[in-house]
Design an enzyme around this catalytic site. Structure first.
Site, PDB file in Angstrom:
ATOM      1  N   ARG A   1       0.793  -1.131  -0.020  1.00 58.27           N
ATOM      2  CA  ARG A   1      -0.009  -0.110  -0.183  1.00 58.27           C
ATOM      3  C   ARG A   1       0.493   1.100  -0.006  1.00 58.27           C
ATOM      4  O   ARG A   1       0.299   2.433   0.369  1.00 58.27           O
ATOM      5  CB  ARG A   1      -1.002   0.143   1.313  1.00 58.27           C
ATOM      6  CG  ARG A   1      -2.115  -1.279   1.024  1.00 58.27           C
ATOM      7  CD  ARG A   1      -3.365  -0.889   1.882  1.00 58.27           C
ATOM      8  NE  ARG A   1      -4.052  -1.860   1.605  1.00 58.27           N
ATOM      9  CZ  ARG A   1      -4.070  -3.019   2.621  1.00 58.27           C
ATOM     10  NH1 ARG A   1      -3.528  -2.896   3.609  1.00 58.27           N
ATOM     11  NH2 ARG A   1      -5.280  -3.835   2.486  1.00 58.27           N
TER      12      ARG A   1
ATOM     13  N   LYS B   1       3.661  11.596 -11.369  1.00 55.44           N
ATOM     14  CA  LYS B   1       3.074  10.785 -11.919  1.00 55.44           C
ATOM     15  C   LYS B   1       3.629   9.457 -12.514  1.00 55.44           C
ATOM     16  O   LYS B   1       4.787   9.513 -12.713  1.00 55.44           O
ATOM     17  CB  LYS B   1       2.713  11.336 -13.515  1.00 55.44           C
ATOM     18  CG  LYS B   1       1.597  12.449 -13.451  1.00 55.44           C
ATOM     19  CD  LYS B   1       1.128  12.727 -15.149  1.00 55.44           C
ATOM     20  CE  LYS B   1      -0.033  13.659 -15.244  1.00 55.44           C
ATOM     21  NZ  LYS B   1      -0.264  14.148 -16.462  1.00 55.44           N
TER      22      LYS B   1
ATOM     23  N   GLU C   1      10.712  17.700 -24.800  1.00 53.53           N
ATOM     24  CA  GLU C   1      10.165  18.131 -23.663  1.00 53.53           C
ATOM     25  C   GLU C   1      10.421  19.605 -22.972  1.00 53.53           C
ATOM     26  O   GLU C   1       9.731  20.455 -22.520  1.00 53.53           O
ATOM     27  CB  GLU C   1      10.175  17.027 -22.445  1.00 53.53           C
ATOM     28  CG  GLU C   1       9.495  15.905 -22.572  1.00 53.53           C
ATOM     29  CD  GLU C   1       7.931  15.785 -22.393  1.00 53.53           C
ATOM     30  OE1 GLU C   1       7.325  16.796 -22.100  1.00 53.53           O
ATOM     31  OE2 GLU C   1       7.358  14.734 -22.351  1.00 53.53           O
TER      32      GLU C   1
ATOM     33  N   LYS D   1       7.770  23.310 -13.797  1.00 56.00           N
ATOM     34  CA  LYS D   1       6.884  22.234 -13.521  1.00 56.00           C
ATOM     35  C   LYS D   1       6.371  22.259 -12.255  1.00 56.00           C
ATOM     36  O   LYS D   1       5.047  21.673 -12.061  1.00 56.00           O
ATOM     37  CB  LYS D   1       7.690  20.896 -13.906  1.00 56.00           C
ATOM     38  CG  LYS D   1       6.796  19.812 -13.439  1.00 56.00           C
ATOM     39  CD  LYS D   1       6.852  18.440 -14.445  1.00 56.00           C
ATOM     40  CE  LYS D   1       5.864  17.503 -14.364  1.00 56.00           C
ATOM     41  NZ  LYS D   1       6.228  16.155 -14.781  1.00 56.00           N
TER      42      LYS D   1
ATOM     43  N   GLU E   1      -4.095  16.977 -11.506  1.00 58.79           N
ATOM     44  CA  GLU E   1      -4.488  17.310 -13.150  1.00 58.79           C
ATOM     45  C   GLU E   1      -5.989  17.657 -12.862  1.00 58.79           C
ATOM     46  O   GLU E   1      -6.857  16.867 -13.787  1.00 58.79           O
ATOM     47  CB  GLU E   1      -4.063  16.310 -14.090  1.00 58.79           C
ATOM     48  CG  GLU E   1      -4.204  16.743 -15.232  1.00 58.79           C
ATOM     49  CD  GLU E   1      -3.328  15.948 -16.395  1.00 58.79           C
ATOM     50  OE1 GLU E   1      -1.981  15.547 -16.233  1.00 58.79           O
ATOM     51  OE2 GLU E   1      -3.905  15.709 -17.505  1.00 58.79           O
TER      52      GLU E   1
ATOM     53  N   ARG F   1      -2.831  21.504 -14.606  1.00 58.16           N
ATOM     54  CA  ARG F   1      -1.797  20.586 -14.823  1.00 58.16           C
ATOM     55  C   ARG F   1      -1.813  20.151 -16.238  1.00 58.16           C
ATOM     56  O   ARG F   1      -0.945  19.724 -16.852  1.00 58.16           O
ATOM     57  CB  ARG F   1      -1.768  19.402 -13.827  1.00 58.16           C
ATOM     58  CG  ARG F   1      -0.476  18.296 -13.964  1.00 58.16           C
ATOM     59  CD  ARG F   1      -0.141  17.551 -13.061  1.00 58.16           C
ATOM     60  NE  ARG F   1       0.976  16.705 -13.385  1.00 58.16           N
ATOM     61  CZ  ARG F   1       1.742  15.877 -12.639  1.00 58.16           C
ATOM     62  NH1 ARG F   1       1.327  15.933 -11.010  1.00 58.16           N
ATOM     63  NH2 ARG F   1       2.625  15.386 -12.641  1.00 58.16           N
TER      64      ARG F   1
ATOM     65  N   ASN G   1       0.490  18.546 -20.796  1.00 54.67           N
ATOM     66  CA  ASN G   1       0.580  17.643 -21.846  1.00 54.67           C
ATOM     67  C   ASN G   1       0.434  18.269 -23.298  1.00 54.67           C
ATOM     68  O   ASN G   1      -0.072  17.901 -24.456  1.00 54.67           O
ATOM     69  CB  ASN G   1      -1.003  17.199 -21.845  1.00 54.67           C
ATOM     70  CG  ASN G   1      -1.145  16.259 -20.615  1.00 54.67           C
ATOM     71  OD1 ASN G   1      -0.165  15.764 -20.187  1.00 54.67           O
ATOM     72  ND2 ASN G   1      -2.081  16.118 -20.044  1.00 54.67           N
TER      73      ASN G   1
ATOM     74  N   HIS H   1       1.154  16.391 -26.655  1.00 55.81           N
ATOM     75  CA  HIS H   1       0.777  14.997 -25.951  1.00 55.81           C
ATOM     76  C   HIS H   1      -0.227  14.459 -26.517  1.00 55.81           C
ATOM     77  O   HIS H   1      -0.404  13.148 -26.889  1.00 55.81           O
ATOM     78  CB  HIS H   1       0.963  14.997 -24.532  1.00 55.81           C
ATOM     79  CG  HIS H   1       2.368  15.021 -24.147  1.00 55.81           C
ATOM     80  ND1 HIS H   1       3.258  16.180 -24.260  1.00 55.81           N
ATOM     81  CD2 HIS H   1       3.229  14.198 -23.437  1.00 55.81           C
ATOM     82  CE1 HIS H   1       4.092  16.025 -23.574  1.00 55.81           C
ATOM     83  NE2 HIS H   1       4.491  14.844 -22.921  1.00 55.81           N
TER      84      HIS H   1
ATOM     85  N   HIS I   1       0.875  10.710 -28.048  1.00 57.21           N
ATOM     86  CA  HIS I   1       0.385   9.559 -27.108  1.00 57.21           C
ATOM     87  C   HIS I   1      -0.279   8.596 -28.408  1.00 57.21           C
ATOM     88  O   HIS I   1      -0.203   7.376 -28.351  1.00 57.21           O
ATOM     89  CB  HIS I   1      -0.518   9.628 -26.107  1.00 57.21           C
ATOM     90  CG  HIS I   1       0.041  10.129 -24.700  1.00 57.21           C
ATOM     91  ND1 HIS I   1      -0.523  10.682 -23.835  1.00 57.21           N
ATOM     92  CD2 HIS I   1       1.421  10.389 -24.700  1.00 57.21           C
ATOM     93  CE1 HIS I   1       0.434  10.883 -22.778  1.00 57.21           C
ATOM     94  NE2 HIS I   1       1.596  11.082 -23.235  1.00 57.21           N
TER      95      HIS I   1
ATOM     96  N   HIS J   1       9.540   8.524 -26.799  1.00 55.72           N
ATOM     97  CA  HIS J   1       8.566   9.551 -26.426  1.00 55.72           C
ATOM     98  C   HIS J   1       8.643  10.993 -26.879  1.00 55.72           C
ATOM     99  O   HIS J   1       7.764  11.744 -27.275  1.00 55.72           O
ATOM    100  CB  HIS J   1       8.341   9.320 -24.834  1.00 55.72           C
ATOM    101  CG  HIS J   1       7.459  10.478 -24.374  1.00 55.72           C
ATOM    102  ND1 HIS J   1       5.950  10.321 -24.651  1.00 55.72           N
ATOM    103  CD2 HIS J   1       7.684  11.509 -23.513  1.00 55.72           C
ATOM    104  CE1 HIS J   1       5.428  11.302 -23.740  1.00 55.72           C
ATOM    105  NE2 HIS J   1       6.377  12.110 -23.070  1.00 55.72           N
TER     106      HIS J   1
END
Ligand code: GLY
Length: 361
Positions: free
Chosen positions: A118, A140, A182, A231, A241, A245, A249, A252, A256, A269
């Site tokens: 956990r 993330k 990026e 950031k 997000e 946030r 992206n 992106h 993606h 990426h």
């Protein structure tokens, strides 16, 4: 050494530092032990990074799990190798996982840390430019699913980010440029990040191309520091997000889909992101959201940094659109686009006509 504090609101429990500097690998556990109370460490890495930097992380209390290298291995199956190793070593709740590598390692090690017993502590030790400027910061963590990128994951903050800029010297040209994609993203969203300082990052990138490609140490430290400050500013305001946030992206939504339809093996990426950034600027120009002058400036920057801006194969537009619709950024069936709407300024826009979305593909 630069220290940037990530202060996730409203709970102080989630504050942690990003340390950026040279030679931090001379004594990594000195920094790591200041930020966790772990007795044992499980270092998650890949073969290449282990060969280069594993020796700095050898210690009586540390064991390694070495994963295959590549985005295509960011899966539940490979994730279970980390969990199996943690169980076999009796890693306990007070212990910690160290992510030593690039974005894939950071995502998988962080996700494993978030679910093992956990949740146990984890430390990000990013060794690529992409991970140092973006993926190691903000919590993330995820693995991919055959239907889409990062579909299974969590928001789980590390206790420390330790970015040794010496590691950038062993990056090959392709990996370095994947990080630059990026980096450029931050130049195009700076004003929307609502950071306390102004960095004039677009101008910085326009003026420092030579130093960046020469991997000038001071310039790279400055560049990483600016990206991490931008950031952190965004993540501090919106960890999960719910709104702001999403601007991270930028580029992106296309990227993606490019990665998904090519099974994560054709483009890195960052390559998918630079193609995505170009496509989003094309779309913004068509929708008259930006002036021609700013469009030309953006395209020149992408070209000056020698980034890939075009797909080099024919795409089935329907499959591409379906891949875009499987992305996490879809809400109530609408694809959300982070669109440039002015210099260094972006806004979330949805309900863009499908034909327009696909016209540059
Ligand atoms: N890389 C995007 C984010 O961390 O939100």
């Amino acid at each position: 050494m630069q220290t940037i504090e990530v202060k996730i609101n409203p709970s102080k429990e989630y504050s942690y530092p990003i340390l950026i500097g040279e030679n931090l690998f001379d004594s990594p556990y000195m920094y790591i032990k200041q930020h966790t109370n772990a007795e044992k460490f499980l270092v998650v890495t890949n073969e290449k990074v282990y060969g280069l930097y594993g020796k700095y992380f050898e210690a009586d209390q540390a064991a390694f799990v070495i994963l295959p290298d590549g985005e295509e291995y960011k899966t539940m199956e490979v994730l279970s190798l980390i969990i199996d190793k943690a169980i076999s070593l009796n890693i306990e709740r007070k212990d910690a996982i160290i992510a030593l590598g690039g974005g894939v390692i950071g995502d998988m090690a962080g996700f494993a840390a978030s679910i093992y017993q956990r949740g146990i502590d984890f430390v990000q030790v990013p060794t690529t430019l992409l991970a140092q400027v973006d993926s190691s910061v903000g919590g993330k963590v995820a693995v991919n699913h055959s239907s889409g990128k990062n579909l299974i994951g969590a928001f789980y903050q590390p206790k420390l980010v330790l970015a040794d800029t010496n590691t950038l010297n062993t990056l090959d040209d392709r990996q370095f440029k994947t990080g630059l994609a990026e980096v450029l993203k931050y130049a195009f969203i700076e004003n929307s990040c609502s950071a306390a300082e102004k960095f004039y990052f677009l101008e910085f990138l326009e003026e420092n191309k030579v130093q960046i490609f020469e991997k000038n140490s001071d310039t790279l430290k400055k560049l990483i520091t600016i990206c991490c400050k931008l950031k952190s500013s965004v993540v501090n305001q919106d960890e999960k997000e719910k709104g702001l946030r999403a601007i991270l992206n930028f580029g992106h939504t296309y990227a993606h889909a490019i990665e998904a339809i090519t099974n994560y093996v054709c483009y890195t990426h960052g390559e998918a992101v630079s193609i995505g950034i170009k496509l989003i600027f094309d779309l913004a120009l068509k929708l008259e959201l930006i002036q021609r002058e700013y469009y030309d400036r953006a395209v020149t920057l992408l070209s000056d940094y020698k980034l890939i801006t075009k797909l080099d194969f024919e795409v089935d537009k329907e499959s591409f659109y379906n891949a875009m619709k499987s992305d996490k950024k879809v809400s109530s069936g609408c694809i959300n686009f982070v669109m440039p709407v002015g210099e260094k300024d972006v806004r979330l826009i949805n309900q863009i006509d499908k034909k327009m979305v696909l016209c540059g593909i």
